[in-house]
Write an enzyme that holds these catalytic residues in place. Structure first.
Site, PDB file in Angstrom:
ATOM      1  N   HIS A  15       0.866  -1.204   0.000  1.00  0.00           N
ATOM      2  CA  HIS A  15       0.000   0.000   0.000  1.00  0.00           C
ATOM      3  C   HIS A  15       0.891   1.238   0.000  1.00  0.00           C
ATOM      4  CE1 HIS A  15      -3.730   2.276   1.493  1.00  0.00           C
ATOM      5  NE2 HIS A  15      -2.784   3.203   1.321  1.00  0.00           N
ATOM      6  N   HIS A  17       1.446   5.469  -1.847  1.00  0.00           N
ATOM      7  CA  HIS A  17       1.012   6.576  -2.703  1.00  0.00           C
ATOM      8  C   HIS A  17       2.243   7.146  -3.389  1.00  0.00           C
ATOM      9  CE1 HIS A  17      -3.014   6.760  -0.810  1.00  0.00           C
ATOM     10  NE2 HIS A  17      -2.347   6.294   0.224  1.00  0.00           N
ATOM     11  N   LEU A  18       2.296   7.011  -4.707  1.00  0.00           N
ATOM     12  CA  LEU A  18       3.473   7.503  -5.448  1.00  0.00           C
ATOM     13  C   LEU A  18       3.217   8.844  -6.118  1.00  0.00           C
ATOM     14  CD1 LEU A  18       4.785   4.163  -7.023  1.00  0.00           C
ATOM     15  CD2 LEU A  18       5.586   5.322  -4.956  1.00  0.00           C
ATOM     16  N   ARG A  19       1.946   9.283  -6.106  1.00  0.00           N
ATOM     17  CA  ARG A  19       1.595  10.595  -6.688  1.00  0.00           C
ATOM     18  C   ARG A  19       1.950  10.648  -8.173  1.00  0.00           C
ATOM     19  NH1 ARG A  19      -1.411  10.839  -2.235  1.00  0.00           N
ATOM     20  NH2 ARG A  19      -0.407  11.823  -0.437  1.00  0.00           N
ATOM     21  N   ASN A  43      -5.501   7.210  -5.996  1.00  0.00           N
ATOM     22  CA  ASN A  43      -6.200   8.466  -5.656  1.00  0.00           C
ATOM     23  C   ASN A  43      -5.472   9.696  -6.195  1.00  0.00           C
ATOM     24  OD1 ASN A  43      -4.156   8.055  -3.694  1.00  0.00           O
ATOM     25  ND2 ASN A  43      -5.254   9.228  -2.137  1.00  0.00           N
ATOM     26  N   LYS A 100      -9.570  -0.451  -5.264  1.00  0.00           N
ATOM     27  CA  LYS A 100      -9.522   0.286  -4.001  1.00  0.00           C
ATOM     28  C   LYS A 100     -10.879   0.898  -3.712  1.00  0.00           C
ATOM     29  CE  LYS A 100      -8.017   2.231  -0.337  1.00  0.00           C
ATOM     30  NZ  LYS A 100      -6.778   2.738   0.175  1.00  0.00           N
ATOM     31  N   HIS A 137     -10.291   1.254   2.418  1.00  0.00           N
ATOM     32  CA  HIS A 137     -10.052   2.284   3.436  1.00  0.00           C
ATOM     33  C   HIS A 137     -11.230   2.171   4.406  1.00  0.00           C
ATOM     34  CE1 HIS A 137      -8.426   6.221   4.900  1.00  0.00           C
ATOM     35  NE2 HIS A 137      -9.599   6.157   5.503  1.00  0.00           N
ATOM     36  N   HIS A 175      -4.166  -0.402   6.163  1.00  0.00           N
ATOM     37  CA  HIS A 175      -3.612   0.434   7.238  1.00  0.00           C
ATOM     38  C   HIS A 175      -4.480   0.404   8.496  1.00  0.00           C
ATOM     39  CE1 HIS A 175      -6.459   3.127   5.349  1.00  0.00           C
ATOM     40  NE2 HIS A 175      -5.659   3.475   4.374  1.00  0.00           N
ATOM     41  N   LEU A 220      -4.546   9.537   7.960  1.00  0.00           N
ATOM     42  CA  LEU A 220      -5.840   8.864   8.107  1.00  0.00           C
ATOM     43  C   LEU A 220      -5.675   7.390   7.740  1.00  0.00           C
ATOM     44  CD1 LEU A 220      -8.217  11.595   6.667  1.00  0.00           C
ATOM     45  CD2 LEU A 220      -8.139  10.757   9.034  1.00  0.00           C
ATOM     46  N   ASP A 248       1.631   2.735   3.499  1.00  0.00           N
ATOM     47  CA  ASP A 248       0.783   3.924   3.339  1.00  0.00           C
ATOM     48  C   ASP A 248       1.625   5.198   3.304  1.00  0.00           C
ATOM     49  OD1 ASP A 248      -1.533   5.329   2.846  1.00  0.00           O
ATOM     50  OD2 ASP A 248      -2.105   5.473   4.952  1.00  0.00           O
ATOM     51  N   HIS A 252       3.055  14.708   1.075  1.00  0.00           N
ATOM     52  CA  HIS A 252       2.411  15.977   0.717  1.00  0.00           C
ATOM     53  C   HIS A 252       3.478  17.062   0.828  1.00  0.00           C
ATOM     54  CE1 HIS A 252      -1.835  14.678   0.732  1.00  0.00           C
ATOM     55  NE2 HIS A 252      -1.491  13.879   1.722  1.00  0.00           N
TER      56      HIS A 252
HETATM   57  C1  NCD Z   1      -3.500   9.257   1.994  1.00  0.00           C
HETATM   58  C2  NCD Z   1      -3.117  10.288   0.919  1.00  0.00           C
HETATM   59  O1  NCD Z   1      -2.547  11.324   1.271  1.00  0.00           O
HETATM   60  O2  NCD Z   1      -3.335  10.008  -0.260  1.00  0.00           O
HETATM   61  N1  NCD Z   1      -3.408   9.903   3.274  1.00  0.00           N
HETATM   62  C3  NCD Z   1      -3.251   9.285   4.462  1.00  0.00           C
HETATM   63  O3  NCD Z   1      -3.311   9.951   5.504  1.00  0.00           O
HETATM   64  N2  NCD Z   1      -3.024   7.983   4.565  1.00  0.00           N
HETATM   65  C4  NCD Z   1      -4.843   8.700   1.720  1.00  0.00           C
HETATM   66  C5  NCD Z   1      -5.164   7.485   2.553  1.00  0.00           C
HETATM   67  O4  NCD Z   1      -4.571   6.417   2.376  1.00  0.00           O
HETATM   68  O5  NCD Z   1      -6.030   7.597   3.434  1.00  0.00           O
HETATM   69 ZN    ZN Z   2      -3.182   5.202   1.730  1.00  0.00          ZN
END
Ligand code: NCD
Ligand code: ZN
Length: 345
Positions: A15, A17-19, A43, A100, A137, A175, A220, A248, A252
C-alpha cells in the site's frame, strides 16, 4: 544477542502513494530502493478508473523509477458508476491487480469514492468470481461519529455486512489502526487480511500533540490510543499471515502539511524497512520480519515470492529533518537499522 546483519527476501509494499509529476519523481526512488513491488494507490486527481489511465500511470511510474527492478502493481479506484466489465477486463489483462474502495470523502482525494456499497454490488460480484482483491479504506464518514471510532464503526456497519454478502471476496483492510480491526481480521476467514503501517506501530495519538500540534504525524486513519498500537505490534510480529507490510507512505508538500488545514499523510518510504526492523527488534521478533515483509503479502495476492534478497545492518541510522522538500517520518530521530541494499546472494 540478535545478529548484526539481517538478510531477508526482498519485501514488497502492499500500500503506497506515489503521486504524479514532480512529486512522483521525488518519491518513487525511495520505494524502488527497498521494495521489489508496490501496490500503487489510485487516488490521483482525476482518480485512476480506467485500464488506459492505469497503463499510462504505470508507464510514468516506471519512467520515473528508471529501473525495471521495481514493479508497480496498479489499482482501480472504485466509484459509484464504475463498470464491472472495465474492472474485469483490467484484471484479466494484468493491468489492475486490485480495486480500491474509498468511502466517499473519507480521506485525501476520495471525493469520487463510493457513497453506498449497494452501488458497487455488481462490481464486487465480479471481483469475487475472479478472485480479485478489494482493498478497503475502512472508515465511516458520518460527521456524527467520533473520528477515533470511525474504523471500528466501519467494521460493524459496513465490512461485516459486505463479507456476509460476499463471503469469498478477497479483502485487505488497509492500514489498520485499532484492536477492533486486529480482532476482526484474526477471526475472519483466510480471504480477509490487513496491512499495517510503520507509523501506527511506532506512535500513538499522543505523538500528534507532543509539545504542540505535529502536522507531519497527521494521517488517516488517524493515530489511536496506546492500547491499539500495542495490539497492532502484537499482530504484526505474531507470524499470523493475515497481517503484512503496507507503508501507506503518503507524501504531501511541506506547506500543505504545515497549514491551517493540513493534509493527511505521512511520508515514510525512505526509512520504511529500518522502521519496521526497529519495531520487530524491540518486540524480540526479528525472525518473523521476513514473513510480514516478504512472504504473507505475495501469498495472499497469489504472486511469486521475490527471488532476490536485501541486507540490513544493525547500526544507528540518523534520519534527516528533510529529504528534498519533504519531511519524512522519524525526521531528526535515530533508527536502529540501516538498509544496505539488494544483494544477489
Ligand atoms: C493518503 C493520501 O494522502 O493520499 N493519506 C493518508 O493519511 N493515509 C490517503 C489514505 O490512504 O487515506
Ligand atoms: Zn493510503
Amino acid at each position: 544477542m540478535p545478529p548484526d546483519t539481517l538478510i531477508l527476501r526482498q519485501p514488497d509494499d502492499w500500500h503506497t502513494h506515489l503521486r504524479d509529476d514532480d512529486m512522483l519523481r521525488a518519491v518513487v526512488g525511495h520505494s524502488a530502493r527497498q521494495f521489489a513491488r508496490a501496490i500503487v494507490m489510485p487516488n490521483l486527481r482525476p482518480p485512476i478508473t480506467t485500464i488506459a489511465a492505469a497503463q499510462a500511470y504505470r508507464q510514468r511510474i516506471q519512467a520515473a523509477a528508471g529501473t525495471t527492478a521495481f514493479t508497480p502493481l496498479m489499482t482501480a479506484y472504485l466509484t459509484d458508476d464504475i463498470a464491472a466489465d472495465e474492472i474485469a477486463r483490467g484484471f484479466e489483462q494484468g493491468v489492475f491487480t486490485a480495486c480500491k474502495l474509498y468511502p466517499a470523502n473519507a480521506t485525501t482525494h476520495s471525493e469520487r469514492g463510493v457513497t453506498a456499497i449497494a452501488k458497487i454490488h455488481r462490481v464486487l460480484e465480479r471481483m469475487q468470481t475472479l478472485g480479485m482483491p478489494l482493498l478497503i479504506h475502512g472508515e465511516v464518514t458520518d460527521a456524527d461519529i467520533d473520528i477515533f471510532d470511525r474504523e471500528a464503526v466501519f467494521i460493524e456497519r459496513v465490512l461485516s455486512p459486505l463479507l456476509s454478502d460476499f463471503p469469498a471476496l478477497k479483502v485487505v483492510l488497509e492500514h489498520i489502526t485499532t484492536d477492533d480491526a486486529v480482532q476482526f481480521v484474526s477471526a475472519a476467514a483466510a480471504n480477509v487480511a490487513a496491512t499495517i503501517t510503520p507509523h501506527h506501530l511506532v506512535i500513538s495519538r499522543n505523538a500528534l500533540f507532543a509539545g504542540g500540534i505535529r502536522p507531519h504525524l497527521y494521517c488517516l486513519p488517524v493515530l489511536k490510543r496506546e492500547r491499539h498500537r500495542l495490539s497492532l505490534r502484537r499482530a504484526a510480529t505474531s507470524g499470523n499471515p493475515k497481517f503484512f507490510l503496507g507503508t501507506d507512505s503518503a507524501p504531501h508538500a511541506r506547506d500543505a502539511k504545515e497549514s491551517a488545514c493540513g493534509c493527511a499523510g505521512i511520508f515514510n518510504a525512505p526509512m520504511a524497512l529500518e522502521s519496521y526492523a526497529t519495531v520487530f527488534e524491540q518486540e524480540s521478533a526479528l525472525p518473523r520480519l521476513e514473513g510480514f515483509a516478504s512472504e504473507f503479502g505475495p501469498r495472499f495476492y497469489g504472486l511469486q515470492l521475490n527471488p532476490r534478497k536485501v541486507r540490513l545492518r544493525r547500526t544507528p541510522q540518523p534520519v534527516p529533518e528533510r529529504i528534498g522538500e519533504l519531511v519524512p517520518f522519524h525526521a531528526g530521530q535515530t533508527l536502529g537499522w540501516l538498509f544496505e541494499g539488494v544483494i544477489d546472494a
